[in-house]
Scaffold this active site. Structure first.
Site, mmCIF file in Angstrom:
data_model
loop_
_atom_site.group_PDB
_atom_site.id
_atom_site.type_symbol
_atom_site.label_atom_id
_atom_site.label_comp_id
_atom_site.label_asym_id
_atom_site.label_seq_id
_atom_site.Cartn_x
_atom_site.Cartn_y
_atom_site.Cartn_z
ATOM 1 N N HIS A 353 0.924 -1.369 -0.008
ATOM 2 C CA HIS A 353 -0.066 0.006 0.036
ATOM 3 C C HIS A 353 0.914 1.422 -0.164
ATOM 4 O O HIS A 353 0.319 2.302 0.100
ATOM 5 C CB HIS A 353 -0.977 0.170 1.296
ATOM 6 C CG HIS A 353 -1.929 -1.166 1.257
ATOM 7 N ND1 HIS A 353 -3.183 -0.795 0.898
ATOM 8 C CD2 HIS A 353 -1.930 -2.246 1.678
ATOM 9 C CE1 HIS A 353 -4.118 -1.757 0.985
ATOM 10 N NE2 HIS A 353 -3.164 -2.764 1.582
ATOM 11 N N LYS A 544 -9.077 13.137 4.933
ATOM 12 C CA LYS A 544 -7.942 11.976 4.899
ATOM 13 C C LYS A 544 -7.063 12.466 6.185
ATOM 14 O O LYS A 544 -6.919 13.456 6.590
ATOM 15 C CB LYS A 544 -7.157 12.105 3.516
ATOM 16 C CG LYS A 544 -6.656 13.396 3.165
ATOM 17 C CD LYS A 544 -6.083 13.318 1.819
ATOM 18 C CE LYS A 544 -7.052 13.659 0.709
ATOM 19 N NZ LYS A 544 -6.899 12.377 -0.224
ATOM 20 N N ARG A 545 -6.156 11.464 6.317
ATOM 21 C CA ARG A 545 -5.091 11.499 7.372
ATOM 22 C C ARG A 545 -4.260 12.775 6.969
ATOM 23 O O ARG A 545 -4.030 12.962 5.802
ATOM 24 C CB ARG A 545 -4.008 10.311 7.535
ATOM 25 C CG ARG A 545 -4.754 9.198 7.996
ATOM 26 C CD ARG A 545 -5.183 9.532 9.346
ATOM 27 N NE ARG A 545 -3.804 9.452 10.368
ATOM 28 C CZ ARG A 545 -3.461 8.650 11.071
ATOM 29 N NH1 ARG A 545 -4.051 7.446 11.134
ATOM 30 N NH2 ARG A 545 -2.468 8.716 11.879
ATOM 31 N N LYS A 550 0.346 14.525 1.315
ATOM 32 C CA LYS A 550 -1.132 14.585 0.861
ATOM 33 C C LYS A 550 -1.439 16.131 0.648
ATOM 34 O O LYS A 550 -2.490 16.374 0.088
ATOM 35 C CB LYS A 550 -1.951 14.082 1.844
ATOM 36 C CG LYS A 550 -1.770 12.634 2.152
ATOM 37 C CD LYS A 550 -2.904 12.045 2.908
ATOM 38 C CE LYS A 550 -2.943 10.573 3.419
ATOM 39 N NZ LYS A 550 -3.517 9.669 2.246
ATOM 40 N N THR A 652 -9.027 6.274 -1.690
ATOM 41 C CA THR A 652 -10.170 5.465 -1.752
ATOM 42 C C THR A 652 -11.096 6.572 -1.303
ATOM 43 O O THR A 652 -12.529 6.806 -1.933
ATOM 44 C CB THR A 652 -10.613 4.398 -0.860
ATOM 45 O OG1 THR A 652 -9.915 4.799 0.541
ATOM 46 C CG2 THR A 652 -9.666 3.154 -1.388
ATOM 47 N N LYS A 656 -15.119 7.488 -3.098
ATOM 48 C CA LYS A 656 -16.397 7.864 -2.226
ATOM 49 C C LYS A 656 -17.171 9.271 -2.535
ATOM 50 O O LYS A 656 -18.089 9.282 -2.731
ATOM 51 C CB LYS A 656 -16.280 7.741 -0.780
ATOM 52 C CG LYS A 656 -15.676 6.593 -0.196
ATOM 53 C CD LYS A 656 -14.797 6.424 1.076
ATOM 54 C CE LYS A 656 -14.014 5.034 1.346
ATOM 55 N NZ LYS A 656 -13.144 5.230 2.378
HETATM 56 C C1 26Y Z 1 3.722 0.299 9.816
HETATM 57 C C2 26Y Z 1 2.619 0.976 10.497
HETATM 58 C C3 26Y Z 1 2.987 2.239 11.460
HETATM 59 C C4 26Y Z 1 1.588 1.398 9.525
HETATM 60 C C5 26Y Z 1 0.145 1.421 9.689
HETATM 61 C C6 26Y Z 1 -0.652 1.801 8.786
HETATM 62 C C7 26Y Z 1 1.944 1.981 7.939
HETATM 63 C C8 26Y Z 1 0.964 2.267 7.299
HETATM 64 C C9 26Y Z 1 -0.566 2.312 7.559
HETATM 65 C C10 26Y Z 1 -1.428 2.610 6.727
HETATM 66 C C11 26Y Z 1 -1.356 2.674 5.205
HETATM 67 C C12 26Y Z 1 -2.367 3.083 4.533
HETATM 68 O O1 26Y Z 1 -3.583 3.272 4.733
HETATM 69 N N1 26Y Z 1 -2.202 3.322 3.195
HETATM 70 C C13 26Y Z 1 -3.237 3.666 2.346
HETATM 71 O O2 26Y Z 1 -3.658 2.599 1.897
HETATM 72 C C14 26Y Z 1 -4.993 2.715 0.858
HETATM 73 C C15 26Y Z 1 -5.610 1.539 0.610
HETATM 74 O O3 26Y Z 1 -4.920 0.879 -0.352
HETATM 75 C C16 26Y Z 1 -4.541 3.638 -0.285
HETATM 76 O O4 26Y Z 1 -5.626 3.916 -0.915
HETATM 77 C C17 26Y Z 1 -3.945 4.739 0.246
HETATM 78 O O5 26Y Z 1 -3.148 5.488 -1.159
HETATM 79 C C18 26Y Z 1 -2.561 4.364 1.092
HETATM 80 O O6 26Y Z 1 -2.001 5.624 1.461
#
Ligand code: 26Y
Length: 808
Positions: A353, A544-545, A550, A652, A656
């Site tokens: 991701h 979003k976050r 971003k 995503t 939406k």
């Molecule tokens: C390793 C840990 C601290 C960690 C925890 C959560 C690292 C990353 C994440 C979350 C990542 C995330 O949400 N990524 C997003 O995933 C979405 C679904 O695929 C994408 O649409 C988005 O672009 C991406 O930033």
């Protein structure tokens, strides 16, 4: 009595019965929360019936199942979705109206299950919905965090985090499985007895199963989300307790049970702490035991595991499963290594991701040795065999081998979880076309050279049940009247709307729906921030976050530009605009928190400037989460998707918002590109550098200062921020943010994209002035979002990765 009124009469009776039996109040005294619990119990009983039948069916048909392993499931509320899936929404609404409440008020009493950070966690929740709806034999596996994503409050403009005790009053939606519990071990050392390895662990905790039923829509099938809770072994507890040392007993209990206490509130910023590694192994070890036990019960052997079991790794967070499955097969079931490895590779698949190298998980070898000594040995053996094979592919190329290695040898040695995931899987995918291309061109290029067929794309999607049916009942019923109701399970049907674009009556109805959704959003804004905004303004939304890539800051630069322009030309024909932000910053992420504060400071100046009035408002909606998103998405006119090209894997929220009739202003990034391809260039606002241009500019030496010197309005905006115009009581407050742009290299190239962004915002205004033209484009957007249903995504995973036929 008609059948529907019989149904609502019996549902009303069922609610009253639950009020008395489960909630323990009389029907007359029931509060909204009591009613929420009672209605949930009624739905739960019906879901339970479906659950039992689905399980029996899958067992007897010896179905191949998919197991979706994820550290995060951002579910939100369950009630409306469950009622809709059961087809009892209207009956339930009647039932609660007898108690003088609306169903909406009752549903609002349910706390969100916020067991995730952002996109990755919400994607997992949309996937569960689609798996159930497509009748896919499936389980989600994760952690039953006692505390989910922190609640965000804003105190004098700054983010304050509060714990989220979502389970404090219990949840009606979970089924504790008292009889399903597995030991999970940690630490100790490994003894080698000839061929055999024996893990002499030093600690053990129990993983107890709690199930949530995931209903499918237009089917009686359901799926299961099994979440694990960590429980200290009773004997351990007792040892201290029996000697009268209660403090010590509690401490020991805490040491074990802290594993499932709290979700790591980091998104794309490395967590890197031992407890996180323990969480990852904890839920993986419990899930693998559960999966293998079910498999042996149904098939009597592990030799055909990969034929009946697909395990999917949602990012690298569960990657330790590769080593765990090898350990269980070889050490506990005496399977030969080579056979186990074949099974393993054919069982796992992995989704990446993120491209950002700093967000890729690695664990220090020393930590892994301490927490999971046997797994480290297994990883070393996998690595040795893998590198031996790779060396034959490019003899003598040591750089190639060093990059492929599961161990990063530069500095403190670390295990690379992405490399482990790739080597241990038969398929690896990115989450949008661009992202999947960039994976094989950049961070995974060496692996792609070795195994080109292993890499593929699965563009993300969102469930239309939650993000259209439930979130936007106004648009949903307009669609039902206009094109029928099949779009809920066949989102491609939205295409039928294209023939309505030139139908003035339809456009008016469409506009009326948007207008009432904006009024609802305006009411939420006033409730949560005290700021009054006019629903006649253009609602410009970035939710979003909060993360530098971003580029919420670029959006703020535009808002300030507009503010200065309005002051300079107060009598020009300004399109009234409300810029709306929402999102959480990781608690340790200083720059992201500073951006939140800047939004508030700029908002106080603009919103209180009598010269501006309704021409411009800036608001920050606190505590963004699934339920808040369900209010925001339907009320948006403009969707801000403005990440630096090449940084947002997919997005995503972009889907939406467009599905709810917002037009996108965005960069050529992630799934924006596919949205553009589907809605057409004339129905989206794309601006800024493209990925190859970003890369070329980085290589050629990017000079942000040139943009500052060369663009008067940009200079004025940055000078206003850094000069303290928005923070007069502390003029230097935003110097670090501005310095990072001017002197720190402007890593995400805000200044390079500023001019094109501001020019494109002017195009947005011109189109919005022509309300019919705007509505036509919004309708075309909705009509062409069919492909972004998570049903399409899951059907594709099932066919191309998991090898399970679906009805789609
Ligand atoms: C390793 C840990 C601290 C960690 C925890 C959560 C690292 C990353 C994440 C979350 C990542 C995330 O949400 N990524 C997003 O995933 C979405 C679904 O695929 C994408 O649409 C988005 O672009 C991406 O930033």
């Amino acid at each position: 009595m008609s059948t529907t009124s019989t149904a609502s009469a019996s549902l009303r009776a069922a609610i009253d019965e639950q009020l008395l039996k489960t909630v323990g109040v009389s029907a007359q005294d029931a509060t909204q929360t009591d009613l929420m619990k009672a209605v949930a119990q009624v739905a739960r009983a019906q879901l339970s019936q479906r659950w039992v039948e689905t399980q029996a069916h899958d067992r007897s048909s010896q179905a191949r199942r998919v197991y979706y392993l994820s550290m995060e499931f951002l579910i939100g509320r369950t009630m409306s979705n469950a009622l809709a899936a059961l087809g009892i929404t209207d009956a339930a609404a009647k039932g609660v109206s007898e108690h003088a409440h609306t169903l909406e008020e009752v549903c609002d009493r349910e706390p969100d299950a916020a067991l995730g950070n952002g996109g990755l966690g919400r994607l997992a929740a949309c996937f569960l919905d689609s798996m159930a709806t497509l009748d896919l034999p499936s389980f989600g596996y994760g952690i039953r965090y006692e505390y989910g994503m922190f609640a965000q409050d804003i105190v004098r403009g700054t983010q304050v985090e509060y714990p989220d005790p979502w389970l404090a009053d219990g949840t009606p939606w979970e089924f504790p499985r008292a009889d399903i519990s597995f030991p999970v071990r940690f630490g100790g050392w490994v003894e080698h007895l000839g061929e055999r390895a024996v893990w002499r662990h030093s600690a053990e905790v129990a993983a107890k199963a709690y199930d949530m039923v995931i209903p499918g829509h237009a089917t009686d099938k359901v799926s299961t989300l099994r979440l694990w809770k960590a429980v200290a072994p009773a004997h351990l507890d007792l040892a201290a307790f029996n000697t009268g040392d209660y403090g010590r007993a509690a401490q020991v209990k805490n040491e074990f049970e802290n594993i499932s206490w709290v979700l790591y509130p980091n998104d794309s910023t490395p967590a890197g702490r031992e407890l996180r590694l323990r969480q990852e192994y904890f839920f993986v070890a419990a899930s693998v035991q559960d999966i293998l036990q079910r498999h042996i019960l149904e098939h009597g052997t592990l030799a055909n595991l990969h034929e009946k079991v697909a395990m999917h790794l949602n990012d690298t967070h569960p990657a330790i499963a590769v080593a765990e499955l090898m350990r269980v097969l070889c050490d506990e079931h005496s399977m030969p290594w080579a056979q186990a490895w074949e099974i393993c590779k054919n069982t796992f698949s992995y989704t990446n991701h993120t491209l950002m190298p700093e967000a890729l998980e690695t664990w220090p070898v020393a930590l892994m040795q301490h927490v999971l000594p046997r797994h480290l040995e297994i990883i070393f053996r996998i690595n040795a065999e893998f590198l031996e094979m790779a060396a034959k592919f490019r003899p003598g190329d040591n750089g190639f081998l060093a990059r492929l290695s599961l161990i990063d040898e530069a500095g403190e040695r670390r295990v690379r979880m992405a490399n482990l995931s790739i080597v241990g899987s038969h398929k690896v995918n990115g989450v949008s076309a661009l992202h999947s291309d960039l994976l094989v061109e950049t961070i995974f290029a060496d692996f792609a050279a070795l195994w080109p067929d292993r890499f593929t794309n699965m563009t993300n999607g969102v469930t239309p049940r939650r993000w259209l049916s439930q979130a936007n009942p106004g648009l949903a019923s307009l669609l039902d009247e206009t094109i029928g109701s099949e779009w809920r399970i066949k989102l491609d049907k939205l295409k039928l709307l294209e023939s309505k674009v030139d139908d003035a009556a339809f456009r008016d109805a469409f506009k009326a729906v948007k207008r009432s959704n904006k009024a609802r959003l305006a009411a939420h804004i006033e409730r949560s921030t005290g700021i009054k905004v006019s629903p006649d303004s253009l609602f410009d939304v970035q939710v979003k976050r909060i993360h530098e890539y971003k580029r919420q800051l670029l959006n703020v630069l535009h808002v300030i530009t507009r503010y200065q322009d309005i002051l300079a030309n107060p009598n020009a024909d300004w399109v009234p605009r409300v810029t709306i932000f929402a999102g959480k910053a990781a608690s340790s992420y200083v720059a992201a928190k500073s951006i939140i504060r800047l939004i508030h400071d700029v908002g106080s100046v603009i919103n209180n400037d009598p010269r501006i009035g309704d021409k411009l408002k800036l608001v920050f909606i606190p505590n963004y989460g699934v339920s808040v998103a369900e209010i925001i998405m339907p009320g948006a006119d403009l969707s801000e998707q403005i990440s630096t090209a090449g940084t947002e894997a997919s997005g995503t929220g972009n889907m939406k918002l467009a599905l709810n009739g917002a037009l996108t202003i965005g960069t050529d990034d992630g799934a924006n590109i596919e949205i553009r391809q589907n809605v057409g260039d004339d129905n989206i606002f794309i601006f800024g550098l493209r990925t190859p241009e970003v890369l070329a500019l980085k290589r050629g030496g990017y000079q942000p200062m040139r943009h500052y010197e060369g663009n008067r309005s940009l200079k004025a905006v940055l000078d206003a921020i850094s000069g303290g115009q928005f923070s007069p009581e502390e003029p230097g407050r935003y110097r670090p943010l501005v310095d990072a742009l001017l002197w720190g290299g402007d890593h995400y190239m805000l200044l390079a994209d500023y001019e094109s962004y501001v020019a494109t915002q002017a195009k947005v205004d011109s189109l919005y002035r022509q309300s019919d033209e705007w509505a036509k484009r919004a309708i075309i957007n909705v009509a062409n979002m069919g492909v972004f249903s998570s049903d399409r995504t899951i059907a594709q995973y099932a066919k191309e990765i998991w090898g399970i036929p679906t009805k789609a």
